[in-house]
Scaffold this motif. Sequence first.
Motif, mmCIF file in Angstrom:
data_model
loop_
_atom_site.group_PDB
_atom_site.id
_atom_site.type_symbol
_atom_site.label_atom_id
_atom_site.label_comp_id
_atom_site.label_asym_id
_atom_site.label_seq_id
_atom_site.Cartn_x
_atom_site.Cartn_y
_atom_site.Cartn_z
ATOM 1 N N GLU A 16 89.638 -75.191 16.910
ATOM 2 C CA GLU A 16 90.257 -76.559 16.629
ATOM 3 C C GLU A 16 91.088 -77.383 17.790
ATOM 4 O O GLU A 16 90.955 -78.474 17.996
ATOM 5 N N ASN A 17 92.147 -76.441 17.934
ATOM 6 C CA ASN A 17 93.114 -76.869 19.275
ATOM 7 C C ASN A 17 92.631 -76.727 20.501
ATOM 8 O O ASN A 17 93.270 -77.253 21.460
ATOM 9 N N GLY A 18 91.307 -76.088 20.910
ATOM 10 C CA GLY A 18 90.709 -75.920 22.281
ATOM 11 C C GLY A 18 91.532 -74.936 23.016
ATOM 12 O O GLY A 18 91.150 -74.805 24.183
ATOM 13 N N ASP A 19 92.278 -74.148 22.397
ATOM 14 C CA ASP A 19 93.008 -73.126 23.121
ATOM 15 C C ASP A 19 91.895 -71.749 23.262
ATOM 16 O O ASP A 19 92.312 -70.758 23.992
ATOM 17 N N ALA A 20 91.039 -71.834 22.425
ATOM 18 C CA ALA A 20 89.979 -70.570 22.422
ATOM 19 C C ALA A 20 88.497 -70.942 22.310
ATOM 20 O O ALA A 20 88.333 -71.880 21.867
ATOM 21 N N GLU A 21 87.755 -70.346 23.491
ATOM 22 C CA GLU A 21 86.189 -70.855 23.274
ATOM 23 C C GLU A 21 85.587 -69.651 23.306
ATOM 24 O O GLU A 21 85.654 -68.521 24.075
ATOM 25 N N LEU A 22 84.504 -69.438 22.544
ATOM 26 C CA LEU A 22 83.697 -68.264 22.420
ATOM 27 C C LEU A 22 82.410 -68.747 22.953
ATOM 28 O O LEU A 22 81.826 -69.883 22.677
ATOM 29 N N SER A 23 81.793 -67.901 23.902
ATOM 30 C CA SER A 23 80.596 -68.165 24.421
ATOM 31 C C SER A 23 79.496 -66.950 24.322
ATOM 32 O O SER A 23 79.844 -65.753 24.598
ATOM 33 N N MET A 24 78.255 -67.204 23.918
ATOM 34 C CA MET A 24 77.411 -66.335 23.831
ATOM 35 C C MET A 24 75.901 -66.722 23.989
ATOM 36 O O MET A 24 75.683 -67.785 23.846
ATOM 37 N N ALA A 25 75.082 -65.860 24.438
ATOM 38 C CA ALA A 25 73.637 -65.865 24.149
ATOM 39 C C ALA A 25 73.124 -66.061 22.876
ATOM 40 O O ALA A 25 73.609 -65.232 22.261
ATOM 41 N N GLN A 26 72.182 -66.587 22.536
ATOM 42 C CA GLN A 26 71.461 -66.785 21.212
ATOM 43 C C GLN A 26 71.181 -65.305 20.767
ATOM 44 O O GLN A 26 71.322 -64.884 19.782
ATOM 45 N N SER A 27 70.756 -64.537 21.961
ATOM 46 C CA SER A 27 70.067 -62.896 21.622
ATOM 47 C C SER A 27 71.155 -62.247 21.176
ATOM 48 O O SER A 27 71.041 -61.194 20.789
ATOM 49 N N ALA A 28 72.599 -62.597 21.317
ATOM 50 C CA ALA A 28 73.504 -61.749 20.873
ATOM 51 C C ALA A 28 74.039 -61.659 19.449
ATOM 52 O O ALA A 28 74.673 -60.938 18.818
ATOM 53 N N LEU A 29 73.612 -62.832 18.914
ATOM 54 C CA LEU A 29 73.692 -63.078 17.107
ATOM 55 C C LEU A 29 72.919 -61.846 16.689
ATOM 56 O O LEU A 29 71.394 -61.846 16.871
ATOM 57 N N PRO A 30 73.348 -61.097 15.516
ATOM 58 C CA PRO A 30 72.854 -60.396 14.776
ATOM 59 C C PRO A 30 71.656 -60.951 13.716
ATOM 60 O O PRO A 30 71.755 -62.402 13.383
ATOM 61 N N GLU A 31 70.651 -60.272 13.360
ATOM 62 C CA GLU A 31 69.558 -61.182 12.422
ATOM 63 C C GLU A 31 70.495 -61.558 11.282
ATOM 64 O O GLU A 31 71.300 -61.109 10.635
ATOM 65 N N GLY A 32 69.984 -62.934 10.653
ATOM 66 C CA GLY A 32 70.502 -63.704 9.591
ATOM 67 C C GLY A 32 71.762 -64.418 10.054
ATOM 68 O O GLY A 32 72.382 -65.077 9.114
ATOM 69 N N LYS A 58 73.677 -67.517 12.048
ATOM 70 C CA LYS A 58 73.421 -68.501 12.679
ATOM 71 C C LYS A 58 74.820 -69.002 13.635
ATOM 72 O O LYS A 58 75.643 -68.444 13.035
ATOM 73 N N LEU A 59 74.342 -69.734 14.682
ATOM 74 C CA LEU A 59 75.821 -70.096 15.382
ATOM 75 C C LEU A 59 77.003 -70.874 14.362
ATOM 76 O O LEU A 59 78.072 -70.628 14.650
ATOM 77 N N SER A 60 76.228 -71.672 13.352
ATOM 78 C CA SER A 60 77.099 -72.117 12.357
ATOM 79 C C SER A 60 78.081 -71.400 11.559
ATOM 80 O O SER A 60 78.865 -71.783 10.940
ATOM 81 N N ASP A 61 77.384 -70.381 11.476
ATOM 82 C CA ASP A 61 78.346 -69.188 10.669
ATOM 83 C C ASP A 61 79.624 -68.657 11.441
ATOM 84 O O ASP A 61 80.415 -68.089 10.738
ATOM 85 N N ILE A 62 79.640 -68.907 12.856
ATOM 86 C CA ILE A 62 80.927 -68.271 13.644
ATOM 87 C C ILE A 62 81.945 -69.283 13.316
ATOM 88 O O ILE A 62 81.809 -70.263 13.357
ATOM 89 N N THR A 63 83.240 -68.572 13.037
ATOM 90 C CA THR A 63 84.425 -69.485 13.260
ATOM 91 C C THR A 63 85.341 -68.830 14.094
ATOM 92 O O THR A 63 85.209 -67.642 14.323
ATOM 93 N N LEU A 64 86.172 -69.659 14.615
ATOM 94 C CA LEU A 64 87.175 -69.367 15.606
ATOM 95 C C LEU A 64 88.615 -70.025 15.250
ATOM 96 O O LEU A 64 88.396 -71.345 15.427
ATOM 97 N N THR A 65 89.485 -69.628 14.610
ATOM 98 C CA THR A 65 90.958 -70.457 14.370
ATOM 99 C C THR A 65 91.919 -69.775 14.844
ATOM 100 O O THR A 65 91.885 -68.583 14.562
ATOM 101 N N GLN A 66 92.938 -70.603 14.862
ATOM 102 C CA GLN A 66 94.239 -70.081 15.428
ATOM 103 C C GLN A 66 95.053 -69.882 14.269
ATOM 104 O O GLN A 66 95.034 -70.506 13.078
ATOM 105 N N VAL A 67 95.654 -68.792 13.988
ATOM 106 C CA VAL A 67 96.705 -68.323 12.744
ATOM 107 C C VAL A 67 97.925 -68.921 13.111
ATOM 108 O O VAL A 67 98.571 -68.718 13.981
ATOM 109 N N PRO A 68 98.455 -69.717 12.272
ATOM 110 C CA PRO A 68 99.880 -70.350 12.262
ATOM 111 C C PRO A 68 100.712 -69.166 12.338
ATOM 112 O O PRO A 68 100.510 -68.295 11.563
ATOM 113 N N ALA A 69 101.893 -69.611 13.019
ATOM 114 C CA ALA A 69 102.804 -68.435 13.424
ATOM 115 C C ALA A 69 103.478 -67.900 11.846
ATOM 116 O O ALA A 69 103.872 -66.740 12.057
ATOM 117 N N GLU A 70 103.711 -68.972 11.242
ATOM 118 C CA GLU A 70 104.346 -68.626 9.797
ATOM 119 C C GLU A 70 103.364 -67.656 8.997
ATOM 120 O O GLU A 70 103.797 -66.982 8.089
#
Length: 185
Positions: free
Chosen positions: A39-55, A57-69
């Motif tokens: 969300e803050n743009g500090d991390a970006e994950l890139s992958m080939a579609q073939s890297a995803l396991p069966e079942g 989808k790209l929309s299942d992948i999450t990438l969030t920064q954990v607040p310091a607290e």
Amino acid sequence: MGQSAVSLRTKIIWLAIIITIVAAFFIWREQKDYKVVSENGDAELSMAQSALPEGIKLSDITLTQVPAEEFSALALALGSSAIFRLGPDGLQFKKPVNLSLRTTSKYGIMPVITHVHNDEISLLEILSTEIINDETQMVSVALSNFSEIHVTDTIAEDFNVADEIPDEPVDTNKKNPYEGMSEEE
């Protein structure tokens, strides 16, 4: 007879062109990188579609920064300055994916990137670094599974991960994992 031979030859040529176009499409699709950005743009994950396991989808992948607290006792013991949680937790890829992180460090010291899963820590090799300015850089690491990625901006020369991890379980609900410990411990 001459016309049907030309007609057959034309059909074969068109069939070969169509097969070539379809094959090129599948090769292009395989090589295309899919991206997930925090969300803050500090991390970006890139992958080939073939890297995803069966079942998965790209929309299942999450990438969030954990607040310091919300840093755990382990994160505090590691000296983590940023944590990125990747999900679904424990996801295993068919082949490695690339994670790029915008990190800041004082004095131009290269960050240390660790993968933490079920309190097991592994050091990740930095594959590439792009210097943005005196204190900011983009670093890239390869991942084969998901959990948490910890960024430690600076490490003392005598830092040893094994020395920093408590021998006994710590109360991760405490804000300070060393609370109640004497200086001798």
